[in-house]
Design a protein around this motif. Sequence first.
Motif, mmCIF file in Angstrom:
data_model
loop_
_atom_site.group_PDB
_atom_site.id
_atom_site.type_symbol
_atom_site.label_atom_id
_atom_site.label_comp_id
_atom_site.label_asym_id
_atom_site.label_seq_id
_atom_site.Cartn_x
_atom_site.Cartn_y
_atom_site.Cartn_z
ATOM 1 N N PRO A 5 0.819 -1.233 0.000
ATOM 2 C CA PRO A 5 0.000 0.000 0.000
ATOM 3 C C PRO A 5 0.843 1.268 0.000
ATOM 4 C CG PRO A 5 -0.875 -1.589 1.565
ATOM 5 C CD PRO A 5 0.436 -2.135 1.094
ATOM 6 N N ASP A 6 1.955 1.271 0.756
ATOM 7 C CA ASP A 6 2.824 2.452 0.760
ATOM 8 C C ASP A 6 3.451 2.673 -0.612
ATOM 9 O OD1 ASP A 6 2.275 2.961 3.347
ATOM 10 O OD2 ASP A 6 4.209 2.321 4.162
ATOM 11 N N LEU A 7 3.868 1.571 -1.220
ATOM 12 C CA LEU A 7 4.493 1.689 -2.540
ATOM 13 C C LEU A 7 3.506 2.263 -3.550
ATOM 14 C CD1 LEU A 7 6.983 1.041 -4.301
ATOM 15 C CD2 LEU A 7 5.892 -1.147 -4.823
ATOM 16 N N ARG A 8 2.274 1.779 -3.486
ATOM 17 C CA ARG A 8 1.257 2.286 -4.419
ATOM 18 C C ARG A 8 0.993 3.765 -4.176
ATOM 19 N NH1 ARG A 8 -3.360 -0.524 -2.936
ATOM 20 N NH2 ARG A 8 -4.475 0.685 -4.482
ATOM 21 N N LEU A 9 1.009 4.157 -2.903
ATOM 22 C CA LEU A 9 0.766 5.569 -2.602
ATOM 23 C C LEU A 9 1.915 6.439 -3.120
ATOM 24 C CD1 LEU A 9 -0.952 7.735 -1.403
ATOM 25 C CD2 LEU A 9 -0.054 7.203 0.868
ATOM 26 N N GLN A 11 3.778 5.710 -5.649
ATOM 27 C CA GLN A 11 3.612 5.732 -7.112
ATOM 28 C C GLN A 11 2.525 6.731 -7.498
ATOM 29 O OE1 GLN A 11 2.812 1.580 -7.692
ATOM 30 N NE2 GLN A 11 4.963 1.062 -8.021
ATOM 31 N N ALA A 12 1.448 6.756 -6.713
ATOM 32 C CA ALA A 12 0.365 7.712 -7.007
ATOM 33 C C ALA A 12 0.855 9.145 -6.835
ATOM 34 C CB ALA A 12 -0.823 7.436 -6.081
ATOM 35 N N LEU A 24 -7.605 13.839 -15.873
ATOM 36 C CA LEU A 24 -8.024 12.594 -15.210
ATOM 37 C C LEU A 24 -9.158 11.938 -15.988
ATOM 38 C CD1 LEU A 24 -7.853 13.773 -11.506
ATOM 39 C CD2 LEU A 24 -6.360 12.123 -12.633
ATOM 40 N N ARG A 47 6.176 4.915 -15.872
ATOM 41 C CA ARG A 47 5.552 5.682 -14.782
ATOM 42 C C ARG A 47 5.853 7.165 -14.955
ATOM 43 N NH1 ARG A 47 7.474 1.522 -11.148
ATOM 44 N NH2 ARG A 47 5.779 0.038 -10.826
ATOM 45 N N PHE A 55 -1.022 6.581 -12.639
ATOM 46 C CA PHE A 55 -1.834 7.068 -11.529
ATOM 47 C C PHE A 55 -3.030 6.138 -11.277
ATOM 48 C CE2 PHE A 55 -5.567 9.482 -10.122
ATOM 49 C CZ PHE A 55 -5.111 9.961 -8.906
ATOM 50 N N TYR A 56 -3.719 5.790 -12.359
ATOM 51 C CA TYR A 56 -4.890 4.931 -12.194
ATOM 52 C C TYR A 56 -4.485 3.533 -11.711
ATOM 53 C CZ TYR A 56 -8.530 8.013 -13.960
ATOM 54 O OH TYR A 56 -9.447 9.028 -14.088
ATOM 55 N N THR A 59 -3.843 3.668 -8.017
ATOM 56 C CA THR A 59 -4.901 4.078 -7.082
ATOM 57 C C THR A 59 -6.228 3.366 -7.278
ATOM 58 O OG1 THR A 59 -5.672 5.871 -8.529
ATOM 59 C CG2 THR A 59 -3.930 6.410 -6.951
ATOM 60 N N ASP A 60 -6.427 2.686 -8.385
ATOM 61 C CA ASP A 60 -7.732 2.082 -8.657
ATOM 62 C C ASP A 60 -7.566 0.570 -8.846
ATOM 63 O OD1 ASP A 60 -10.662 3.169 -10.117
ATOM 64 O OD2 ASP A 60 -10.054 1.077 -10.211
ATOM 65 N N ALA A 61 -8.196 -0.187 -7.972
ATOM 66 C CA ALA A 61 -8.020 -1.643 -7.996
ATOM 67 C C ALA A 61 -8.478 -2.256 -9.318
ATOM 68 C CB ALA A 61 -8.773 -2.269 -6.838
ATOM 69 N N ASP A 62 -9.534 -1.703 -9.899
ATOM 70 C CA ASP A 62 -10.012 -2.247 -11.183
ATOM 71 C C ASP A 62 -8.944 -2.102 -12.267
ATOM 72 O OD1 ASP A 62 -12.413 -3.053 -10.240
ATOM 73 O OD2 ASP A 62 -13.520 -1.282 -10.910
#
Lengths: 249, 81
Positions: A5-9, A11-12, A24, A47, A55-56, A59-62
């Motif tokens: 989760p930290d890594l994804r944040l 990256q976001a 967006l 990236r 970004f998507y 931050t977006d699981a889908d």
Amino acid sequence: MINQPDLRLIQAIMAATRIEEHELDREAAEAALGEYVERELAGEAVRETMPLVAFYIATDADMARQYAELRADLIAFEHTELPEIAFDMAAAQARVARLIEIAPEDIVRPLPTTPSQETEQDYLRRLLPVWQRSLPVYGGVFMSGTAQPLLQPVDVPDQAIPTQMDIVLGQHETGAVINGRLKPRRSDLVGVPVRLYRIEMQPQPTPICVAEVPLDRFGRFAFEQLPHDRYVIVLFIEQQLIGVMWIDL
Amino acid sequence: MAVLHTCVERLKSEIDRQILRLLRENLSHREIGARLQPPMKHGTVTTRICRVAKKLYPCLVEHGYDKDQAIAIMREKGVEK
């Protein structure tokens, strides 16, 4: 180690610094997902060069799920060697469903009489330019109105949902174009070969392979620059001849 | 990653912190929007996440992370600070 989760944040955060709010656009990001994966696997720092998609994904699981699926498909495809498959004419004949048929709702005017199959094929050819003018355009070629006459059921093994091969015919200056898509898309069929055989009718029906293309990750395939002739499209899965469609161009 | 958590806790908006908590649960923007009280449209969630992420960047820089270091973290996935 940084947890996921930290890594994804992070990256976001990094992606967000490179995009503006008005950019967006989720549909644009989804549309660019395939290119993102391809460029990433080619070694590009995507990236940084494609921050909207990054970004998507972050931050977006889908979107992250679609990304993971496409990436796995592409990696698997790159490591797959297409098997050499012989054409089995008997099997093909056994699976021939029908010639292309024309439904009244797909043409600009109803047929005056019930035509013979040969007349239908001739009429179909003459309808191509009409369809090109009046039907929705997709990727430079036209779509069939209801798509019904050009949908061919395909017997995909272990598939609960009915699968169909959707064919769209087009005409370019360099010859006819066949665009096809397997519906619904299945990730395990990426790279499955689709072969186009020209049927030599004399002295006896003989299939001659003129092209082979793999199903792409969207379940699509295409053949281009085709002279007018009689063809058969064949889909192979696990070296089994699965779908057959005869086309007279 | 302590610095990141410090920066998140510094956010003044409770909604922003709540969105980031839900983000950690690996949800879609639509799911995050549905879980908020009051619920938020997914497009609004997207915009909000982008804004929050932009707010966090200066905080990271303030705590010693510059752009190159952040990128290095992403690539190596193993730098703790």
